[in-house]
Every structure is written in structure tokens, then in C-alpha cells.
Write an enzyme that holds these catalytic residues in place. Sequence first.
Site, PDB file in Angstrom:
ATOM      1  N   HIS A   1       0.818  -1.200   0.000  1.00 45.55           N
ATOM      2  CA  HIS A   1       0.000   0.000   0.000  1.00 45.55           C
ATOM      3  C   HIS A   1       0.859   1.261   0.000  1.00 45.55           C
ATOM      4  O   HIS A   1       1.929   1.302   0.587  1.00 45.55           O
ATOM      5  CB  HIS A   1      -0.924   0.015   1.217  1.00 45.55           C
ATOM      6  CG  HIS A   1      -1.864  -1.144   1.232  1.00 45.55           C
ATOM      7  ND1 HIS A   1      -2.357  -1.666   2.392  1.00 45.55           N
ATOM      8  CD2 HIS A   1      -2.394  -1.881   0.232  1.00 45.55           C
ATOM      9  CE1 HIS A   1      -3.168  -2.680   2.108  1.00 45.55           C
ATOM     10  NE2 HIS A   1      -3.195  -2.833   0.803  1.00 45.55           N
TER      11      HIS A   1
ATOM     12  N   LYS B   1       4.254   6.611   8.469  1.00 42.06           N
ATOM     13  CA  LYS B   1       3.575   5.812   9.477  1.00 42.06           C
ATOM     14  C   LYS B   1       4.545   5.108  10.396  1.00 42.06           C
ATOM     15  O   LYS B   1       5.693   4.850  10.034  1.00 42.06           O
ATOM     16  CB  LYS B   1       2.607   4.825   8.849  1.00 42.06           C
ATOM     17  CG  LYS B   1       3.196   3.853   7.873  1.00 42.06           C
ATOM     18  CD  LYS B   1       2.130   2.893   7.320  1.00 42.06           C
ATOM     19  CE  LYS B   1       1.919   3.058   5.856  1.00 42.06           C
ATOM     20  NZ  LYS B   1       1.022   2.077   5.287  1.00 42.06           N
TER      21      LYS B   1
ATOM     22  N   TYR C   1      -0.979   0.800  13.673  1.00 37.89           N
ATOM     23  CA  TYR C   1      -0.492   1.824  12.756  1.00 37.89           C
ATOM     24  C   TYR C   1      -0.727   3.192  13.377  1.00 37.89           C
ATOM     25  O   TYR C   1      -1.782   3.440  13.948  1.00 37.89           O
ATOM     26  CB  TYR C   1      -1.290   1.835  11.444  1.00 37.89           C
ATOM     27  CG  TYR C   1      -1.441   0.541  10.746  1.00 37.89           C
ATOM     28  CD1 TYR C   1      -0.638   0.230   9.660  1.00 37.89           C
ATOM     29  CD2 TYR C   1      -2.419  -0.376  11.119  1.00 37.89           C
ATOM     30  CE1 TYR C   1      -0.791  -0.953   8.977  1.00 37.89           C
ATOM     31  CE2 TYR C   1      -2.578  -1.561  10.445  1.00 37.89           C
ATOM     32  CZ  TYR C   1      -1.766  -1.850   9.374  1.00 37.89           C
ATOM     33  OH  TYR C   1      -1.923  -3.028   8.705  1.00 37.89           O
TER      34      TYR C   1
END
Length: 183
Positions: free
Chosen positions: A63, A72, A132
Site C-alpha cells: 500500500h 507511518k 499503525y
Amino acid sequence: MKATEVPAITGAYLFETTSYTDERGSFCRTFDADVVRSVGLDPDAFVQDSVSRSVRGVLRGLHLRSGAGEAKLVRCSYGRIFDVVVDLRPHSPTYRDRAFFELTDETQTTLYIPAGCAHGFQALTGTADVSYRIDRPHDPSEDVTIAFDDPELAIPWPLPVTSMSRRDREALSLAQVLKHKEG
């Protein structure tokens, strides 16, 4: 907690915990603003926390976010995962390089992934929870997915894939994604 640079991906870091164990179990700090700040990151930049739960063999990714991208912090809070980062920042010295990690609940190591890098993982245990922390609100219209089995990336996924989302099954090749980013 200490920060260690990831040589294969410029700007990526592993935040390794120190675990304290006694007869009750264990304790470790999984986020420390001062340690994050010490490597030039703004700890206040992270605006959303999420968790995914996967079963053994599930693959999520690769992704990426279009536009400004998305930085992230990723941590396997329960179980064990094989984690992958691909640098897709055209001006990065590690452009198109890949890095692989095993993240586990035993170490609680957190991986910082800079904006512009693709990310994916595969669950290696019966259950794997991944936490996350992202630096801007999620906008599904900016989601980009690269085929997990793209031969150009040749990622050595450790297990046969047991399940993945429709979005991940229908992902574009790396070449298609890069062509779209340039155009």
C-alpha cells in the site's frame, strides 16, 4: 527505547524497546516523543491510530498513498509478521530499494516508514495484530496498491498467501504505478 536507522531505506527507523520482565509478565514503552524527536521526526505529526487483525498467511499490501504520501509507525502488537517497505521516492538515494523485517509482539519494535514508501506485510502466526500510527487522516481516494507478487520486486513472502482483499488481488504492477505517478 532506542532509534536505529534502516540502511536500505533512507529516512526509515526502527524504534526498539527495552522490556522489563518479572513474575507478573513484562512492560515496555512503545512510543517516546523524545526518542522520535531525536531523529528529526515530529511526534505530534501523527494524527490517527489504527489496528488490523490478520490470521496466518494473510497478506496486506503493498500500500501507498498518492499526493503527499503518508508517513507511518507500524508495530506488531500481537503475534509475528513479515514486513516489507519499498522506497518509491524518486529523489531518494534508496529509490526502489526494499527492506524486510520480522516484527513481533516479543520485541514490540516499531518501524517508521517515510511518506512515499510502499508498505505491506504477511501474518506469520495464527493471529497477528498490527498497530499503525499515521501522519495525516486517511483518504481512500488516495489509496494506491502495488501487486504483492510483482516480479520486479521479487519479495520473498515466507508463506503461501491464504487471503487478501479484493483491492490487493487487483493491484497494479510496479511499472504501472510508477508510470501513473510520473504522468
